[in-house]
Scaffold this motif. Structure first.
Motif, PDB file in Angstrom:
ATOM      1  N   PRO A 169      32.682   5.059   4.246  1.00 59.97           N
ATOM      2  CA  PRO A 169      32.779   5.859   5.458  1.00 59.97           C
ATOM      3  C   PRO A 169      31.409   6.444   5.807  1.00 59.97           C
ATOM      4  O   PRO A 169      30.635   6.833   4.919  1.00 59.97           O
ATOM      5  N   LEU A 170      31.130   6.515   7.090  1.00 60.47           N
ATOM      6  CA  LEU A 170      29.883   7.118   7.556  1.00 60.47           C
ATOM      7  C   LEU A 170      29.714   8.515   6.963  1.00 60.47           C
ATOM      8  O   LEU A 170      28.593   8.955   6.680  1.00 60.47           O
ATOM      9  N   LEU A 171      30.824   9.188   6.765  1.00 56.97           N
ATOM     10  CA  LEU A 171      30.819  10.535   6.188  1.00 56.97           C
ATOM     11  C   LEU A 171      30.178  10.574   4.804  1.00 56.97           C
ATOM     12  O   LEU A 171      29.695  11.616   4.354  1.00 56.97           O
ATOM     13  N   GLY A 174      30.174  20.939   9.166  1.00 59.86           N
ATOM     14  CA  GLY A 174      29.749  20.731  10.545  1.00 59.86           C
ATOM     15  C   GLY A 174      29.588  19.259  10.888  1.00 59.86           C
ATOM     16  O   GLY A 174      29.843  18.380  10.067  1.00 59.86           O
ATOM     17  N   PRO A 175      29.137  19.014  12.146  1.00 63.41           N
ATOM     18  CA  PRO A 175      29.032  17.639  12.633  1.00 63.41           C
ATOM     19  C   PRO A 175      27.883  16.856  11.990  1.00 63.41           C
ATOM     20  O   PRO A 175      26.950  17.426  11.433  1.00 63.41           O
ATOM     21  N   LEU A 176      28.010  15.542  12.091  1.00 62.78           N
ATOM     22  CA  LEU A 176      26.953  14.645  11.644  1.00 62.78           C
ATOM     23  C   LEU A 176      26.102  14.248  12.841  1.00 62.78           C
ATOM     24  O   LEU A 176      26.623  13.945  13.909  1.00 62.78           O
ATOM     25  N   MET A 177      24.774  14.221  12.647  1.00 63.56           N
ATOM     26  CA  MET A 177      23.878  13.739  13.700  1.00 63.56           C
ATOM     27  C   MET A 177      23.522  12.296  13.369  1.00 63.56           C
ATOM     28  O   MET A 177      22.897  12.012  12.331  1.00 63.56           O
ATOM     29  N   LEU A 207      28.753  13.754  15.689  1.00 61.44           N
ATOM     30  CA  LEU A 207      30.114  13.283  15.404  1.00 61.44           C
ATOM     31  C   LEU A 207      30.838  14.257  14.482  1.00 61.44           C
ATOM     32  O   LEU A 207      30.284  14.723  13.494  1.00 61.44           O
ATOM     33  N   GLY A 208      32.097  14.541  14.812  1.00 58.42           N
ATOM     34  CA  GLY A 208      32.911  15.353  13.908  1.00 58.42           C
ATOM     35  C   GLY A 208      33.222  14.576  12.635  1.00 58.42           C
ATOM     36  O   GLY A 208      33.167  13.357  12.584  1.00 58.42           O
ATOM     37  N   ARG A 209      33.540  15.378  11.606  1.00 62.80           N
ATOM     38  CA  ARG A 209      33.761  14.757  10.302  1.00 62.80           C
ATOM     39  C   ARG A 209      34.968  13.827  10.300  1.00 62.80           C
ATOM     40  O   ARG A 209      34.984  12.805   9.615  1.00 62.80           O
TER      41      ARG A 209
END
Lengths: 226, 226
Positions: free
Chosen positions: A150-152, A197-200, A212-214
């Motif tokens: 996952p990008l996360l 918090g969000p990912l840039m 992007l939200g998690r």
DNA sequence: AATCATAATTAGGATACCCTAATTTAAGGA
DNA sequence: TCCTTAAATTAGGGTATCCTAATTATGATT
């Protein structure tokens, strides 16, 4: 009546949904998650799960959740195959918009005889992914090994190629497409804001990183690159 | 759940079947004919017909039968349109055998969103007939005027062009195709045996006339030629 | 250990759409 | 007019799949 299909539409939707939820988190799948995904109440899910368990398509661990048996998984893979083949056809052949085809495919997948599935796959030259990058199971239900994360879970500063998006809501797909998030694009995770918090994320060819939200980032799957 | 379709599959099958039976005999359609065609019991038909009547899709004349309302007919035409478009697609694009596509189309017709219907029709370049020669209703449900007569009513010695076959059982279609009975062929009614006997029909390009039972001949529609 | 919050389960109900058996109706023939 | 037959209708039942309200179980926190 045209009762060619031995497996009911509801059964297929339950099996497919369990399979999809198993891709997002470790089995067993929670009853309430399944209920949310299918848009029905928990008692309805429980009753159907018991019915599916009686048919040896799932195993239900009380108070823990539900997982697919081998037999159930084969059925689910067959539905996913049909779903994703139809998506390919709707986008590539009928030129319908990328973000709109999920629901159409969701209907068609239950109404497709084996001979039609085979012929459709042949017509499409046996594609390996749906328009959202998700792998199309082969005729035996096999899916190639998954090398994605996952990008996360990508490291900050790391680059990757977007492989697939396991989230087929039209509004979100449109949002993502407008910011360049499409299967095959190169991207870089620039920063993660603290406190969940969000990912840039910078998509190649775009001037500014997107936030992007998690929850979304957990459903975008990438393969890290150098 | 993917409940995009407002009209249930059963409702669509009932409406479509009534429309088809109306093409073969004068309305109202008998309950038992409908039951036979749909493969269900007469009480089941009666109960569904009452339900459809409550929705103003049909009118039920007790002890006489059932006929479509304007609203019901529009629905039926939409189903027939989808059915015949899918048949065209399955034969022309997926290359499935002519006599096998009816059942597949019978499934797909209930699982086709309006946007998919429109896109499919455009992809197929808006065909006007199904592979069996039956007209495809246009998007508004209109069907061109019918200039055909049943082969059964053709005068002995008269020639005609085969327009359409309202009978989609695979075995029969295969039987007919093997004897050259395909939409567009030229044929001549040479003789009718007495006492409700068979019709002797010569299809152009064949050495010997074929013998057809009256029931089949009543479902083959032709346009007389000089 | 007790409490709280959440999720799962139980209990009872509804509807669409099917079934069989029994009864009634309509049409045709004697 | 009466009888027979076939079709239509009524009566009662079943199943898949959904619902809400109430209760129980589990896990986390105090």
């Amino acid at each position: 009546m045209s009762a060619i299909s031995i497996t009911s539409e509801s059964t297929e939707m339950y099996l497919k949904s369990i399979a999809e939820l198993e891709m997002l988190a470790t089995p067993p799948v929670a009853i309430s998650h399944l209920a949310q995904r299918l848009g029905v109440s928990s008692p309805s899910v429980l009753e159907m799960v018991k019915r599916l368990a009686a048919q040896n398509l799932v195993t239900h661990t009380p108070y823990k959740g539900v997982s697919l048996t081998d037999s159930g998984r084969r059925r689910a893979m067959a539905v996913l195959r049909r779903h994703r083949l139809w998506e390919r056809f709707l986008v590539d052949t009928l030129q319908l918009p990328w973000e709109s085809v999920h629901d159409y495919a969701c209907q068609l997948e239950h109404a497709t005889a084996p001979a039609v599935t085979d012929a459709l796959a042949a017509f499409l030259d046996n594609p390996t992914t749906c328009p959202h990058g998700n792998p199309i199971p082969d005729a035996a239900g096999a899916v190639p090994p998954n090398r994605t994360i996952p990008l996360l879970e990508l490291a900050v500063g790391q680059s990757a190629r977007l492989e697939n998006i396991i989230y087929e809501e039209a509004i979100l797909l449109e949002y993502l497409a407008r910011r360049g998030f499409l299967p095959g694009v190169q991207l870089t995770l620039e920063d993660i804001a603290p406190y969940q918090g969000p990912l840039m994320v910078r998509v190649s060819g775009f001037d500014h990183p997107a936030a992007l939200g998690r929850e979304i980032a957990a459903r975008i799957f990438v393969v890290p690159t150098e």
